[in-house]
Design a protein around this motif. Structure first.
Motif, mmCIF file in Angstrom:
data_model
loop_
_atom_site.group_PDB
_atom_site.id
_atom_site.type_symbol
_atom_site.label_atom_id
_atom_site.label_comp_id
_atom_site.label_asym_id
_atom_site.label_seq_id
_atom_site.Cartn_x
_atom_site.Cartn_y
_atom_site.Cartn_z
ATOM 1 N N THR A 148 0.833 -1.202 0.000
ATOM 2 C CA THR A 148 0.000 0.000 0.000
ATOM 3 C C THR A 148 0.872 1.258 0.000
ATOM 4 O O THR A 148 2.041 1.214 0.422
ATOM 5 C CB THR A 148 -0.896 0.041 1.248
ATOM 6 O OG1 THR A 148 -0.054 0.160 2.407
ATOM 7 C CG2 THR A 148 -1.781 -1.192 1.346
ATOM 8 N N PRO A 149 0.310 2.391 -0.416
ATOM 9 C CA PRO A 149 1.048 3.647 -0.303
ATOM 10 C C PRO A 149 1.470 3.927 1.144
ATOM 11 O O PRO A 149 2.565 4.440 1.380
ATOM 12 C CB PRO A 149 0.061 4.694 -0.812
ATOM 13 C CG PRO A 149 -0.825 3.944 -1.761
ATOM 14 C CD PRO A 149 -0.961 2.567 -1.137
ATOM 15 N N PRO A 185 -0.962 4.995 -6.260
ATOM 16 C CA PRO A 185 -1.616 3.715 -6.011
ATOM 17 C C PRO A 185 -1.950 3.007 -7.323
ATOM 18 O O PRO A 185 -2.266 3.658 -8.321
ATOM 19 C CB PRO A 185 -2.894 4.081 -5.262
ATOM 20 C CG PRO A 185 -2.920 5.551 -5.125
ATOM 21 C CD PRO A 185 -1.747 6.137 -5.832
ATOM 22 N N THR A 186 -1.844 1.683 -7.319
ATOM 23 C CA THR A 186 -2.227 0.873 -8.472
ATOM 24 C C THR A 186 -3.195 -0.199 -7.984
ATOM 25 O O THR A 186 -3.422 -0.330 -6.776
ATOM 26 C CB THR A 186 -0.991 0.192 -9.114
ATOM 27 O OG1 THR A 186 -0.456 -0.757 -8.195
ATOM 28 C CG2 THR A 186 0.071 1.204 -9.502
ATOM 29 N N SER A 187 -3.729 -0.963 -8.904
ATOM 30 C CA SER A 187 -4.675 -2.014 -8.519
ATOM 31 C C SER A 187 -4.007 -3.117 -7.711
ATOM 32 O O SER A 187 -4.669 -3.832 -6.965
ATOM 33 C CB SER A 187 -5.345 -2.609 -9.761
ATOM 34 O OG SER A 187 -4.358 -3.164 -10.614
ATOM 35 N N ASP A 188 -2.694 -3.254 -7.843
ATOM 36 C CA ASP A 188 -1.994 -4.324 -7.125
ATOM 37 C C ASP A 188 -0.865 -3.819 -6.229
ATOM 38 O O ASP A 188 0.055 -4.553 -5.916
ATOM 39 C CB ASP A 188 -1.462 -5.365 -8.113
ATOM 40 C CG ASP A 188 -0.554 -4.757 -9.175
ATOM 41 O OD1 ASP A 188 -0.464 -3.517 -9.252
ATOM 42 O OD2 ASP A 188 0.061 -5.519 -9.938
ATOM 43 N N GLY A 189 -0.928 -2.553 -5.811
ATOM 44 C CA GLY A 189 0.099 -2.032 -4.918
ATOM 45 C C GLY A 189 0.338 -0.548 -5.108
ATOM 46 O O GLY A 189 -0.601 0.233 -5.240
ATOM 47 N N THR A 190 1.620 -0.184 -5.187
ATOM 48 C CA THR A 190 1.998 1.223 -5.320
ATOM 49 C C THR A 190 3.145 1.352 -6.309
ATOM 50 O O THR A 190 4.151 0.640 -6.204
ATOM 51 C CB THR A 190 2.435 1.800 -3.957
ATOM 52 O OG1 THR A 190 1.396 1.594 -3.012
ATOM 53 C CG2 THR A 190 2.751 3.277 -4.058
#
Length: 142
Positions: free
Chosen positions: A20-21, A97-102
Motif C-alpha cells: 500500500t502507499p 496507487p495501483t490495482s496491485d500495490g503502489t
C-alpha cells in the motif's frame, strides 16, 4: 535518463511494489526504516528540516550527504536536496496507487556533464537501494 535542463541529467527509476502507499510511505519517511534500505540518517518528515545521510567513509569521501526536506505531501510526494562531494542535486519520490500495490518513481536530478562518475554511481546506487527497499518491505512490512 531524462534531462531537466540542457546542462544537467536525471537518474529515473520506477517500480511497482505489491504494498500500500501507507506501507511505502513509512519506509520512505521513518528514519529507522530508511536506515535499513538507504543509509543511516537523522531524517524527520518536516518541510525545511535539514538532515544527513551517513554511509561508511571511503577514501576521498567522508560518507556524509547533507540534505534538506523540500516537499512532504503524505502518501504522494517526498523531495529533498542531496549535497555531497560537489554534487548539488534533488531527489524526488512520487507514489501512485495501483490495482496491485503502489508505483514508486524516484528522480535524482541535477547532475552536471562533468559529474559523469556521480551520475553513474547514482544510477547503480538507486537500483541497489530499490532492491534493498523491496527486501525490507517483503520482510518487515508485508
Amino acid at each position: 535518463m531524462n534531462s531537466t535542463a540542457p546542462d544537467t541529467r536525471t537518474v529515473v527509476l520506477e517500480r511497482t511494489f505489491p504494498h500500500t502507499p501507507e506501507t511505502l510511505w513509512s519506509a520512505l519517511t521513518e528514519g529507522h526504516l530508511l536506515a535499513e534500505w538507504l543509509m543511516n540518517n537523522n531524517f524527520e518528515p518536516v518541510t525545511g528540516r535539514e538532515f544527513q545521510f551517513r554511509a561508511q567513509p571511503v577514501p576521498h569521501w567522508d560518507g556524509v550527504i547533507d540534505c534538506k526536506v523540500l516537499v512532504i505531501d503524505p502518501l504522494k510526494t517526498l523531495s529533498y536536496t542531496w549535497r555531497s562531494m560537489g554534487l548539488d542535486s534533488v531527489v524526488l519520490f512520487t507514489l501512485s496507487p495501483t490495482s496491485d500495490g503502489t508505483h514508486l518513481r524516484v528522480e535524482h536530478s541535477g547532475f552536471r556533464p562533468d559529474q559523469h562518475a556521480a551520475f553513474q554511481g547514482a544510477t547503480f546506487g538507486w537500483q541497489k537501494f530499490f532492491t534493498s527497499l523491496e527486501r525490507l518491505l517483503d520482510r518487515k512490512l508485508a
